[in-house]
Design an enzyme around this catalytic site. Sequence first.
Site, PDB file in Angstrom:
ATOM      1  N   GLY A  86       0.856  -1.185   0.000  1.00  0.00           N
ATOM      2  CA  GLY A  86       0.000   0.000   0.000  1.00  0.00           C
ATOM      3  C   GLY A  86       0.892   1.235   0.000  1.00  0.00           C
ATOM      4  N   PHE A  87       0.922   1.951   1.108  1.00  0.00           N
ATOM      5  CA  PHE A  87       1.734   3.176   1.248  1.00  0.00           C
ATOM      6  C   PHE A  87       1.327   4.210   0.204  1.00  0.00           C
ATOM      7  CE2 PHE A  87       4.390  -0.211   2.999  1.00  0.00           C
ATOM      8  CZ  PHE A  87       4.748   0.315   4.229  1.00  0.00           C
ATOM      9  N   HIS A  88       0.037   4.460   0.108  1.00  0.00           N
ATOM     10  CA  HIS A  88      -0.425   5.508  -0.791  1.00  0.00           C
ATOM     11  C   HIS A  88      -1.861   5.898  -0.413  1.00  0.00           C
ATOM     12  CE1 HIS A  88      -1.577   1.681  -2.818  1.00  0.00           C
ATOM     13  NE2 HIS A  88      -2.745   2.318  -2.852  1.00  0.00           N
ATOM     14  N   ALA A  89      -2.317   6.990  -1.014  1.00  0.00           N
ATOM     15  CA  ALA A  89      -3.723   7.401  -0.929  1.00  0.00           C
ATOM     16  C   ALA A  89      -4.222   7.572  -2.361  1.00  0.00           C
ATOM     17  CB  ALA A  89      -3.846   8.716  -0.160  1.00  0.00           C
TER      18      ALA A  89
END
Length: 135
Positions: free
Chosen positions: A47-50
């Site tokens: 993930g590590f995102h928006a």
Amino acid sequence: MEINTIDFEEHGDDRGTLVAVEQLKNLPFEIKRCYYMYDTKPGVRRGFHAHKALKQVLLCVHGSCKILLDDGTEKAEVLLDKPNHGLVIESNIWREMFDFSEDAVLMVLASELYDEADYIRNYDDFIKYVNEKEN
Ligand code: T46
């Protein structure tokens, strides 16, 4: 922060269990894409995102995993360990997925087609983006 989950109805009988997901009926948006991840290696965090516009519902349809949500002000962790338990992630939320069991299959129902331009992959950029949106 507010966490939105959906417990999809389980249609069970002596053959087993069936769960149905229908756009704009028991899911709050139209589904344009479905993807899933499995065979996630031990200790992996992804993930590590928006997303700027994308809305999604995450279901761990086999096994379990945890999701970290961060709206730029508050953080929360959610355990997904039931095949009918969905987590709604609205736009502008930073997410990380972790603690995948060996047998985990994480399925995602998404409101948009894949578009790299919709991702914010840098945490400082995310904080800047949500602060600018609020002001
Ligand atoms: C999200 C979390 C929950 C595609 O080609 N099409 C797709 O629809 C997706 C989702 C990914 N990809 C490609 C892009 C990368 O080369 O698959 C590879 C892995 O994607 P990514 O590194 O973005 O995977 P995650 O697990 O970090 O994030 C994914 C979704 O991308 C994201 O939208 O919210 O799952």
